[in-house]
Design an enzyme around this catalytic site. Structure first.
Site, PDB file in Angstrom:
ATOM      1  N   ASP A 103       9.826   4.817 -26.264  1.00  0.00           N
ATOM      2  CA  ASP A 103      10.496   4.210 -25.111  1.00  0.00           C
ATOM      3  C   ASP A 103       9.653   3.003 -24.653  1.00  0.00           C
ATOM      4  O   ASP A 103       9.815   1.912 -25.175  1.00  0.00           O
ATOM      5  CB  ASP A 103      10.624   5.300 -24.037  1.00  0.00           C
ATOM      6  CG  ASP A 103      11.408   4.865 -22.818  1.00  0.00           C
ATOM      7  OD1 ASP A 103      12.198   3.930 -22.919  1.00  0.00           O
ATOM      8  OD2 ASP A 103      11.234   5.473 -21.740  1.00  0.00           O
ATOM      9  N   THR A 104       8.713   3.175 -23.740  1.00  0.00           N
ATOM     10  CA  THR A 104       7.840   2.055 -23.354  1.00  0.00           C
ATOM     11  C   THR A 104       6.811   1.750 -24.442  1.00  0.00           C
ATOM     12  O   THR A 104       6.258   0.651 -24.481  1.00  0.00           O
ATOM     13  CB  THR A 104       7.064   2.385 -22.061  1.00  0.00           C
ATOM     14  OG1 THR A 104       6.233   3.526 -22.319  1.00  0.00           O
ATOM     15  CG2 THR A 104       8.014   2.688 -20.917  1.00  0.00           C
ATOM     16  N   GLY A 105       6.508   2.748 -25.264  1.00  0.00           N
ATOM     17  CA  GLY A 105       5.517   2.566 -26.329  1.00  0.00           C
ATOM     18  C   GLY A 105       4.128   3.054 -25.943  1.00  0.00           C
ATOM     19  O   GLY A 105       3.239   3.117 -26.790  1.00  0.00           O
ATOM     20  N   THR A 107       2.993   6.076 -25.153  1.00  0.00           N
ATOM     21  CA  THR A 107       2.579   7.333 -25.790  1.00  0.00           C
ATOM     22  C   THR A 107       2.095   7.074 -27.213  1.00  0.00           C
ATOM     23  O   THR A 107       1.025   7.548 -27.615  1.00  0.00           O
ATOM     24  CB  THR A 107       3.754   8.343 -25.818  1.00  0.00           C
ATOM     25  OG1 THR A 107       4.212   8.534 -24.485  1.00  0.00           O
ATOM     26  CG2 THR A 107       3.344   9.663 -26.414  1.00  0.00           C
ATOM     27  N   LYS A 131      13.707   2.452 -28.365  1.00  0.00           N
ATOM     28  CA  LYS A 131      14.493   1.603 -27.459  1.00  0.00           C
ATOM     29  C   LYS A 131      13.761   0.276 -27.329  1.00  0.00           C
ATOM     30  O   LYS A 131      12.911   0.118 -26.441  1.00  0.00           O
ATOM     31  CB  LYS A 131      14.576   2.240 -26.067  1.00  0.00           C
ATOM     32  CG  LYS A 131      15.233   3.604 -26.004  1.00  0.00           C
ATOM     33  CD  LYS A 131      15.252   4.069 -24.543  1.00  0.00           C
ATOM     34  CE  LYS A 131      15.518   5.534 -24.411  1.00  0.00           C
ATOM     35  NZ  LYS A 131      15.287   6.051 -23.054  1.00  0.00           N
ATOM     36  N   ASP A 159      15.363  15.908 -24.693  1.00  0.00           N
ATOM     37  CA  ASP A 159      15.837  16.662 -23.530  1.00  0.00           C
ATOM     38  C   ASP A 159      16.073  15.775 -22.317  1.00  0.00           C
ATOM     39  O   ASP A 159      15.611  14.643 -22.228  1.00  0.00           O
ATOM     40  CB  ASP A 159      14.789  17.710 -23.139  1.00  0.00           C
ATOM     41  CG  ASP A 159      13.590  17.057 -22.433  1.00  0.00           C
ATOM     42  OD1 ASP A 159      13.007  16.124 -23.000  1.00  0.00           O
ATOM     43  OD2 ASP A 159      13.267  17.459 -21.295  1.00  0.00           O
ATOM     44  N   ARG A 165      18.235  20.211 -25.735  1.00  0.00           N
ATOM     45  CA  ARG A 165      17.438  19.945 -26.938  1.00  0.00           C
ATOM     46  C   ARG A 165      18.141  20.402 -28.212  1.00  0.00           C
ATOM     47  O   ARG A 165      17.924  19.839 -29.282  1.00  0.00           O
ATOM     48  CB  ARG A 165      16.090  20.668 -26.871  1.00  0.00           C
ATOM     49  CG  ARG A 165      15.099  20.060 -25.912  1.00  0.00           C
ATOM     50  CD  ARG A 165      13.716  20.660 -26.168  1.00  0.00           C
ATOM     51  NE  ARG A 165      12.834  20.484 -25.021  1.00  0.00           N
ATOM     52  CZ  ARG A 165      12.093  19.403 -24.805  1.00  0.00           C
ATOM     53  NH1 ARG A 165      12.134  18.408 -25.643  1.00  0.00           N
ATOM     54  NH2 ARG A 165      11.309  19.329 -23.745  1.00  0.00           N
TER      55      ARG A 165
HETATM   56  P1  IMP Z   1       6.993   6.256 -24.011  1.00  0.00           P
HETATM   57  O1  IMP Z   1       7.586   5.607 -22.789  1.00  0.00           O
HETATM   58  O2  IMP Z   1       7.280   5.437 -25.260  1.00  0.00           O
HETATM   59  O3  IMP Z   1       5.556   6.551 -23.824  1.00  0.00           O
HETATM   60  O4  IMP Z   1       7.747   7.618 -24.211  1.00  0.00           O
HETATM   61  C1  IMP Z   1       7.397   8.717 -23.437  1.00  0.00           C
HETATM   62  C2  IMP Z   1       8.239   9.920 -23.675  1.00  0.00           C
HETATM   63  O5  IMP Z   1       9.374   9.819 -22.815  1.00  0.00           O
HETATM   64  C3  IMP Z   1       8.865  10.159 -25.048  1.00  0.00           C
HETATM   65  O6  IMP Z   1       7.993  10.735 -25.989  1.00  0.00           O
HETATM   66  C4  IMP Z   1       9.957  11.135 -24.659  1.00  0.00           C
HETATM   67  O7  IMP Z   1       9.429  12.432 -24.537  1.00  0.00           O
HETATM   68  C5  IMP Z   1      10.382  10.628 -23.306  1.00  0.00           C
HETATM   69  N1  IMP Z   1      11.638   9.864 -23.376  1.00  0.00           N
HETATM   70  C6  IMP Z   1      11.795   8.532 -23.239  1.00  0.00           C
HETATM   71  N2  IMP Z   1      13.096   8.183 -23.323  1.00  0.00           N
HETATM   72  C7  IMP Z   1      13.771   9.343 -23.534  1.00  0.00           C
HETATM   73  C8  IMP Z   1      15.163   9.646 -23.718  1.00  0.00           C
HETATM   74  O8  IMP Z   1      16.067   8.791 -23.717  1.00  0.00           O
HETATM   75  N3  IMP Z   1      15.468  10.966 -23.891  1.00  0.00           N
HETATM   76  C9  IMP Z   1      14.531  11.949 -23.906  1.00  0.00           C
HETATM   77  N4  IMP Z   1      13.211  11.705 -23.751  1.00  0.00           N
HETATM   78  C10 IMP Z   1      12.841  10.403 -23.563  1.00  0.00           C
END
Ligand code: IMP
Length: 178
Positions: A103-105, A107, A131, A159, A165
Site C-alpha cells: 500500500d504505502t510501501g 512495511t 496500489k 481483511d 479473509r
Molecule cells: P503498507 O502501507 O504498504 O505498509 O501496508 C501495510 C499493510 O496494510 C499491508 O500489509 C496490509 O496488511 C494492509 N493493507 C493495506 N491496504 C489494504 C487493503 O486494501 N486491504 C487489506 N489490507 C490492506
C-alpha cells in the site's frame, strides 16, 4: 455487511492463473538455488503463500514474520514494528518475501532493510497486489500479481477488521459503510 454484497475486483480464476504464472517464473529463476526460504508476512499473505508454495517446483522452506503499522487515530504514521520474528537464520540464504499487498510501501521497505541487515545471499520480493497510487516510498517488487486502484480490498487472505479473509476472490469494500 454481507460477503455477497461486495464487488468482485479479481476473480478466483484470475488469481489462480496469475499465481501459477508467478510460481513458474520463481521456479525458473531459483532453479539453481539450494536454500530458498519463503518469508510469508502474516497475517494477510497466508493463503497466497500456501497456494504459491504448493506450485513451486524448486525445493524451498517456509517461515513467517508479522509486522504492524503504528497508527495515530486511524491513520498509519509510516512507522512499522516487528510483532513476530522469523524462527530461521537467514545469513547466506536466498530469501523471497511473500506479501499480500503493498500500500504505502513502508512495511516492505522496513522488511527489506531489516532482513538485508542479516546478510542473506539474496533478497527478493513477491507481492500479490500493489496500489501504486498510494506509495509513499519507492517500492521495488520483483514478482507482482496485480496492480489495483486506491480502494480497500478483502478476500484471499486480505481483511477488513479481520473479516472476509477466506473469500475465494478479491473484492472491494467501502470501509466507511456499515
Ligand atoms: P503498507 O502501507 O504498504 O505498509 O501496508 C501495510 C499493510 O496494510 C499491508 O500489509 C496490509 O496488511 C494492509 N493493507 C493495506 N491496504 C489494504 C487493503 O486494501 N486491504 C487489506 N489490507 C490492506
Amino acid at each position: 455487511m454481507r460477503d455477497q454484497a461486495l464487488e468482485v475486483l479479481i476473480s478466483e480464476d484470475e488469481i489462480r492463473e496469475r499465481v501459477a504464472a508467478l510460481a513458474e517464473r520463481i521456479s525458473s529463476d531459483y532453479a539453481q538455488a539450494n536454500d530458498l526460504l519463503l518469508v510469508g508476512v502474516l497475517r494477510g499473505a497466508f493463503i497466497f503463500l500456501a497456494d504459491l508454495a504448493r506450485l513451486l517446483t524448486v525445493p524451498h522452506k517456509i517461515d513467517f514474520i508479522s509486522l504492524s503499522s503504528y497508527e495515530r487515530g486511524d491513520r498509519p504514521t509510516g512507522a512499522v514494528r516487528l510483532l513476530l520474528d522469523l524462527r530461521s537464520e537467514i545469513e547466506g540464504r536466498d530469501i523471497l518475501i511473500v506479501e499480500d499487498i503493498v500500500d504505502t510501501g513502508h512495511t516492505l521497505e522496513y522488511l527489506k532493510q531489516s532482513l538485508s541487515a542479516r546478510r542473506p545471499a539474496s533478497l527478493k520480493t513477491c507481492a500479490l497486489t500493489q496500489k501504486p497510487a498510494r506509495h509513499e516510498v519507492p517500492v521495488e517488487i520483483d514478482y507482482l500479481g496485480f496492480e489495483i486502484p486506491d480502494v480497500w480490498v478483502v478476500g484471499y487472505g486480505l481483511d477488513f477488521e479481520d473479516r472476509f479473509r477466506t473469500l475465494p476472490h478479491i473484492a472491494v469494500i467501502d470501509p466507511t459503510s456499515g
